[in-house]
Design a protein around this motif. Sequence first.
Motif, PDB file in Angstrom:
ATOM      1  N   CYS A 167     -12.152  -2.979  -1.681  1.00  0.00           N
ATOM      2  CA  CYS A 167     -12.524  -3.932  -0.626  1.00  0.00           C
ATOM      3  C   CYS A 167     -13.895  -3.560  -0.046  1.00  0.00           C
ATOM      4  O   CYS A 167     -14.104  -2.405   0.348  1.00  0.00           O
ATOM      5  CB  CYS A 167     -11.467  -3.931   0.468  1.00  0.00           C
ATOM      6  SG  CYS A 167     -11.810  -5.101   1.793  1.00  0.00           S
ATOM      7  N   PRO A 168     -14.822  -4.516   0.050  1.00  0.00           N
ATOM      8  CA  PRO A 168     -16.158  -4.196   0.554  1.00  0.00           C
ATOM      9  C   PRO A 168     -16.200  -3.930   2.065  1.00  0.00           C
ATOM     10  O   PRO A 168     -17.144  -3.321   2.555  1.00  0.00           O
ATOM     11  CB  PRO A 168     -16.987  -5.437   0.198  1.00  0.00           C
ATOM     12  CG  PRO A 168     -16.007  -6.531   0.047  1.00  0.00           C
ATOM     13  CD  PRO A 168     -14.722  -5.903  -0.411  1.00  0.00           C
ATOM     14  N   VAL A 169     -15.204  -4.347   2.814  1.00  0.00           N
ATOM     15  CA  VAL A 169     -15.197  -4.138   4.269  1.00  0.00           C
ATOM     16  C   VAL A 169     -14.101  -3.156   4.699  1.00  0.00           C
ATOM     17  O   VAL A 169     -13.617  -3.197   5.822  1.00  0.00           O
ATOM     18  CB  VAL A 169     -15.046  -5.483   5.020  1.00  0.00           C
ATOM     19  CG1 VAL A 169     -16.286  -6.326   4.902  1.00  0.00           C
ATOM     20  CG2 VAL A 169     -13.819  -6.228   4.564  1.00  0.00           C
ATOM     21  N   ARG A 170     -13.750  -2.246   3.819  1.00  0.00           N
ATOM     22  CA  ARG A 170     -12.684  -1.294   4.112  1.00  0.00           C
ATOM     23  C   ARG A 170     -13.039  -0.401   5.297  1.00  0.00           C
ATOM     24  O   ARG A 170     -12.188  -0.061   6.110  1.00  0.00           O
ATOM     25  CB  ARG A 170     -12.382  -0.434   2.898  1.00  0.00           C
ATOM     26  CG  ARG A 170     -11.205   0.524   3.120  1.00  0.00           C
ATOM     27  CD  ARG A 170     -10.826   1.234   1.855  1.00  0.00           C
ATOM     28  NE  ARG A 170     -11.879   2.062   1.312  1.00  0.00           N
ATOM     29  CZ  ARG A 170     -12.085   3.351   1.648  1.00  0.00           C
ATOM     30  NH1 ARG A 170     -11.298   3.918   2.507  1.00  0.00           N
ATOM     31  NH2 ARG A 170     -13.055   4.029   1.116  1.00  0.00           N
ATOM     32  N   SER A 229     -10.131   3.776   9.148  1.00  0.00           N
ATOM     33  CA  SER A 229     -10.924   5.001   9.084  1.00  0.00           C
ATOM     34  C   SER A 229     -10.102   6.131   8.478  1.00  0.00           C
ATOM     35  O   SER A 229     -10.491   7.288   8.544  1.00  0.00           O
ATOM     36  CB  SER A 229     -11.396   5.389  10.484  1.00  0.00           C
ATOM     37  OG  SER A 229     -10.281   5.613  11.321  1.00  0.00           O
ATOM     38  N   GLY A 230      -8.965   5.776   7.905  1.00  0.00           N
ATOM     39  CA  GLY A 230      -8.086   6.771   7.314  1.00  0.00           C
ATOM     40  C   GLY A 230      -8.704   7.449   6.103  1.00  0.00           C
ATOM     41  O   GLY A 230      -9.439   6.846   5.324  1.00  0.00           O
ATOM     42  N   TYR A 238      -6.333   3.941   2.290  1.00  0.00           N
ATOM     43  CA  TYR A 238      -5.578   2.691   2.381  1.00  0.00           C
ATOM     44  C   TYR A 238      -5.133   2.499   3.817  1.00  0.00           C
ATOM     45  O   TYR A 238      -5.161   3.418   4.624  1.00  0.00           O
ATOM     46  CB  TYR A 238      -4.374   2.696   1.436  1.00  0.00           C
ATOM     47  CG  TYR A 238      -3.389   3.814   1.678  1.00  0.00           C
ATOM     48  CD1 TYR A 238      -2.332   3.630   2.554  1.00  0.00           C
ATOM     49  CD2 TYR A 238      -3.502   5.035   1.027  1.00  0.00           C
ATOM     50  CE1 TYR A 238      -1.425   4.645   2.792  1.00  0.00           C
ATOM     51  CE2 TYR A 238      -2.605   6.056   1.257  1.00  0.00           C
ATOM     52  CZ  TYR A 238      -1.576   5.858   2.133  1.00  0.00           C
ATOM     53  OH  TYR A 238      -0.691   6.855   2.384  1.00  0.00           O
ATOM     54  N   ARG A 239      -4.749   1.304   4.140  1.00  0.00           N
ATOM     55  CA  ARG A 239      -4.341   0.976   5.489  1.00  0.00           C
ATOM     56  C   ARG A 239      -2.832   1.044   5.620  1.00  0.00           C
ATOM     57  O   ARG A 239      -2.101   0.663   4.714  1.00  0.00           O
ATOM     58  CB  ARG A 239      -4.822  -0.427   5.851  1.00  0.00           C
ATOM     59  CG  ARG A 239      -4.482  -0.770   7.274  1.00  0.00           C
ATOM     60  CD  ARG A 239      -5.182  -2.013   7.688  1.00  0.00           C
ATOM     61  NE  ARG A 239      -4.764  -2.292   9.060  1.00  0.00           N
ATOM     62  CZ  ARG A 239      -5.469  -2.957   9.909  1.00  0.00           C
ATOM     63  NH1 ARG A 239      -6.617  -3.444   9.551  1.00  0.00           N
ATOM     64  NH2 ARG A 239      -5.034  -3.185  11.123  1.00  0.00           N
TER      65      ARG A 239
END
Length: 126
Positions: free
Chosen positions: A11-14, A19-20, A24-25
């Motif tokens: 993902c370009p806006v990760r 901020s992990g 991954y979220r």
Amino acid sequence: MKFARSTCGPCPVREQCTSGKAGYRQLTLHPKAMTEALRTARADQAGRDWQADYALRCGVEGTIRQAVAVTGSRRARYRGLAKTHLEHVYSAVALNFHRLHAWWHGRALDRRRTSHLARLELTLAA
């Protein structure tokens, strides 16, 4: 709920999403009843009645903190109900004298704690 690394990795806006360090979220969802209770409590806290009650509570807690700081009344020095009651009465009188003295001399009741280093700076600056 965890999102897969393959979903979050490219993902370009990760960086804006998480901020992990794992890459991954992770999203935590509470049960519906808990979410509704939180929404209700937050809505109540926005009202003037709740804020007035909370201001009263802050005043009471400030008074208790001042009594503990001035008279050291966290623990009773004596055993027995009569002696403990007398100690509480003396502590209340001492606290009232402390407040009267501050009022007569125009000083603030609650002086914030000043660290040793800050006191040293104040004496060197004077």
